[in-house]
Design an enzyme around this catalytic site. Structure first.
Site, mmCIF file in Angstrom:
data_model
loop_
_atom_site.group_PDB
_atom_site.id
_atom_site.type_symbol
_atom_site.label_atom_id
_atom_site.label_comp_id
_atom_site.label_asym_id
_atom_site.label_seq_id
_atom_site.Cartn_x
_atom_site.Cartn_y
_atom_site.Cartn_z
ATOM 1 N N LYS A 1 39.476 28.170 35.538
ATOM 2 C CA LYS A 1 38.979 28.148 34.155
ATOM 3 C C LYS A 1 38.765 26.728 33.671
ATOM 4 O O LYS A 1 37.954 26.473 32.806
ATOM 5 C CB LYS A 1 40.054 28.714 33.209
ATOM 6 C CG LYS A 1 40.308 30.176 33.236
ATOM 7 C CD LYS A 1 41.286 30.494 32.092
ATOM 8 C CE LYS A 1 42.095 31.739 32.317
ATOM 9 N NZ LYS A 1 43.497 31.504 32.642
ATOM 10 N N LYS B 1 49.548 20.162 37.169
ATOM 11 C CA LYS B 1 49.189 20.060 35.747
ATOM 12 C C LYS B 1 49.789 18.810 35.116
ATOM 13 O O LYS B 1 49.170 18.194 34.259
ATOM 14 C CB LYS B 1 49.632 21.318 34.989
ATOM 15 C CG LYS B 1 48.793 22.532 35.344
ATOM 16 C CD LYS B 1 49.008 23.661 34.359
ATOM 17 C CE LYS B 1 48.089 24.833 34.670
ATOM 18 N NZ LYS B 1 48.362 25.991 33.811
ATOM 19 N N LYS C 1 40.689 25.925 44.397
ATOM 20 C CA LYS C 1 40.631 27.233 43.730
ATOM 21 C C LYS C 1 39.595 27.234 42.594
ATOM 22 O O LYS C 1 39.449 26.231 41.897
ATOM 23 C CB LYS C 1 42.052 27.512 43.237
ATOM 24 C CG LYS C 1 42.214 28.485 42.131
ATOM 25 C CD LYS C 1 43.667 28.611 41.707
ATOM 26 C CE LYS C 1 43.895 27.953 40.360
ATOM 27 N NZ LYS C 1 45.101 28.365 39.662
HETATM 28 P P1 TYM Z 1 46.073 32.583 34.732
HETATM 29 O O1 TYM Z 1 45.715 32.852 33.322
HETATM 30 O O2 TYM Z 1 45.868 31.231 35.295
HETATM 31 O O3 TYM Z 1 45.268 33.572 35.675
HETATM 32 C C1 TYM Z 1 45.274 34.967 35.438
HETATM 33 C C2 TYM Z 1 45.268 35.700 36.770
HETATM 34 O O4 TYM Z 1 44.126 35.316 37.549
HETATM 35 C C3 TYM Z 1 44.544 34.944 38.856
HETATM 36 N N1 TYM Z 1 43.648 33.884 39.335
HETATM 37 C C4 TYM Z 1 42.971 33.940 40.500
HETATM 38 N N2 TYM Z 1 42.913 34.869 41.454
HETATM 39 C C5 TYM Z 1 42.101 34.636 42.505
HETATM 40 N N3 TYM Z 1 41.348 33.512 42.647
HETATM 41 C C6 TYM Z 1 41.375 32.544 41.701
HETATM 42 N N4 TYM Z 1 40.611 31.470 41.823
HETATM 43 C C7 TYM Z 1 42.220 32.734 40.561
HETATM 44 N N5 TYM Z 1 42.468 32.003 39.438
HETATM 45 C C8 TYM Z 1 43.354 32.720 38.710
HETATM 46 C C9 TYM Z 1 45.974 34.445 38.686
HETATM 47 O O5 TYM Z 1 46.679 34.516 39.894
HETATM 48 C C10 TYM Z 1 46.494 35.392 37.635
HETATM 49 O O6 TYM Z 1 46.951 36.595 38.234
HETATM 50 N N6 TYM Z 1 51.060 32.292 35.060
HETATM 51 C C11 TYM Z 1 49.936 33.192 34.871
HETATM 52 C C12 TYM Z 1 49.992 33.949 33.549
HETATM 53 C C13 TYM Z 1 51.235 34.699 33.306
HETATM 54 C C14 TYM Z 1 51.671 35.857 33.994
HETATM 55 C C15 TYM Z 1 52.883 36.243 33.375
HETATM 56 C C16 TYM Z 1 51.143 36.594 35.051
HETATM 57 C C17 TYM Z 1 52.175 34.417 32.366
HETATM 58 N N7 TYM Z 1 53.166 35.367 32.383
HETATM 59 C C18 TYM Z 1 53.605 37.366 33.835
HETATM 60 C C19 TYM Z 1 51.857 37.707 35.490
HETATM 61 C C20 TYM Z 1 53.064 38.089 34.880
HETATM 62 C C21 TYM Z 1 48.665 32.365 34.881
HETATM 63 O O7 TYM Z 1 48.647 31.198 34.681
HETATM 64 O O8 TYM Z 1 47.542 33.098 35.028
#
Ligand code: TYM
Length: 327
Positions: free
Chosen positions: A196, A111, A193
Site C-alpha cells: 500500500k 518500518k 512485496k
Molecule cells: P495489512 O493491512 O498490512 O495487510 C492486510 C492483509 O493483507 C496481506 N497482504 C498481502 N498478502 C499477499 N501479498 C501482499 N503483497 C500483501 N500485502 C499485504 C497481509 O498479510 C494481511 O493479511 N498486521 C496486519 C493487520 C492486523 C491483523 C490483526 C491481521 C492487525 N491486527 C489481527 C490479522 C489479525 C497488517 O498490517 O495487515
C-alpha cells in the site's frame, strides 16, 4: 463452530496483494466459521496519519470488505477503535512482551528505518496489540498473507506465556495462508512485496484501479529476457509473480500453467493475467461505489461494534480477573 479473526489497516489504498493474500479468502469462511473482520485503525496510527484521511479510509475499507462479498448477516464487521477492549488488552499484552523479541520483528525494523531518529514507540508495540485483537475473540484461525507469519508466531507465544502464568484463558490461534497469492510482489521490483505504501504506483495494482490502469500496469510488469514461462522465484521473480497472480484467481497449479503456456510469449501471459484481474476486481469496484456513501454501511458497523464488544468484553474480564486486576 470455530472462530476466525482478521484485520486490515486503513493506512492506504488496498492492493491486489491485500485482496489475494487476505480479503478474498475471508469470504468463504463466513459459511463455516464464526467470523470477526476488523478495520484496524489503531494499528494504522503507529505511523502518523492525517485525521480526515484516516476517517475517510476507515469507512472506505468497510465498504471494500462488503463489496468483496462479506455478508453482515453471517460475519461481524467492525472498527477496532470502537471496541475499547482492543487497547485495554493491548496494554496487558505489552506487559506480557519482552523488548528483545519486539526489536527482532522484521516489520518493525523495516518500518523503523523509514522513520529516521523519531521512531514512534507504537511501531514496536504493534505486535502485542495485534495479539490482543486475535485473543479477544478466542480465534482458532487467522487468515493472513505470508508477511504476517512472524506476527502470528509472537501472538501464539504471548498467548501461551499468558496462559502459563495466569491459567488457561486464551485459545492459541493458528495462521492460515492461501496456497497462491500469499505474497504478491511488486510489478516493478518483483523481489519486493506489493505494498500500500509503495511510492511507485505503477508497481502496485489497487483494488479500485480502473480497467485501463490495470491492463497498463500488468503490460509494463518486469519480466526477464529468457522468454520461457516457468515458475522459478529465485531466477524469474517477475514471471513467477504473474503466474502466482494467475493461480490465485484461476485456481490452476503452476504445473498446469507451465503446460498451458508452453511455447507462448510473455505478452500472452500478461494479457491473460490482466483479463483475470479485471474480471475479479471490476464487480468489486462497482459494488464499492454503490455502498460507500450509503446509510446502510453505518448501520452495519454499529451492529458489528455491538456484537464484537459483547464477545471481547467477556474475554477481557476473564483475562484481568486471572491477573488479579479485578477488585
Ligand atoms: P495489512 O493491512 O498490512 O495487510 C492486510 C492483509 O493483507 C496481506 N497482504 C498481502 N498478502 C499477499 N501479498 C501482499 N503483497 C500483501 N500485502 C499485504 C497481509 O498479510 C494481511 O493479511 N498486521 C496486519 C493487520 C492486523 C491483523 C490483526 C491481521 C492487525 N491486527 C489481527 C490479522 C489479525 C497488517 O498490517 O495487515
Amino acid at each position: 463452530m470455530n472462530t476466525i479473526f482478521s484485520g486490515i489497516q486503513p493506512s492506504g489504498d488496498l492492493t491486489l496483494g491485500n485482496y489475494l493474500g487476505a480479503l478474498k479468502n475471508f469470504i468463504p469462511f463466513q459459511d463455516t466459521h464464526e467470523c470477526y473482520y476488523c478495520v484496524v485503525n489503531q494499528h494504522a496510527i503507529t505511523v502518523p496519519q492525517e485525521p480526515a484521511q484516516l476517517h475517510a479510509r476507515t469507512t472506505e475499507l468497510a465498504a471494500i470488505y462488503l463489496a468483496a462479498g462479506l455478508d453482515p448477516n453471517k460475519a461481524t464487521l467492525f472498527v477496532q477503535s470502537e471496541v475499547p477492549e482492543h487497547a485495554l488488552l493491548g496494554w496487558v499484552m505489552i506487559t506480557t512482551s519482552y523488548v528483545g523479541e519486539m526489536e527482532r520483528m522484521t516489520q518493525y525494523k523495516d518500518k523503523a528505518r523509514k522513520q529516521g531518529d523519531s521512531i514512534p514507540l507504537g511501531l514496536m508495540t504493534y505486535p502485542p496489540l495485534m495479539a490482543a485483537d486475535i485473543l479477544l475473540y478466542q480465534a482458532d484461525l487467522v487468515p493472513v498473507g505470508e508477511d504476517q507469519r512472524q506476527h502470528m508466531e509472537i501472538t501464539r507465544t504471548l498467548a501461551e506465556r499468558f496462559n502459563y502464568r495466569y491459567g488457561e484463558v486464551f485459545t492459541v490461534p493458528e495462521m492460515w495462508a492461501p496456497k497462491g497469492g500469499a505474497r504478491v510482489m511488486s510489478l516493478q521490483e518483483p523481489t519486493k512485496k506489493m505494498s500500500k505504501s509503495d511510492d511507485n504506483r505503477t508497481a502496485t495494482i489497487y483494488l479500485l484501479d480502473e480497467t485501463d490502469d490495470i491492463v497498463r500496469k500488468i503490460k509494463r510488469a518486469q519480466t526477464d529476457s529468457e522468454s520461457v514461462i516457468r515458475y522459478d522465484k529465485e531466477n524469474k521473480p517477475g514471471v513467477s509473480n504473474l503466474l502466482s497472480i494467475h493461480a490465485a484467481i484461476s485456481g490452476k497449479s503452476f504445473a498446469e500453467l507451465e503446460r498451458d503456456y508452453d511455447g507462448q510469449g510473455y505478452g500472452t501471459l500478461k494479457k491473460d493475467v490482466a483479463d483475470l484481474v479485471v474480471g475479479e476486481l471490476e464487480p468489486i469496484r462497482r459494488r464499492y461505489h454503490e455502498l460507500v456513501g450509503s446509510p446502510e454501511l453505518g448501520r452495519i458497523l454499529d451492529e458489528g461494534r455491538d456484537k464484537a464488544h459483547a464477545k471481547a468484553s467477556v474475554t477481557y474480564r476473564k483475562a484481568v480477573e486471572a491477573m488479579g486486576l479485578y477488585r
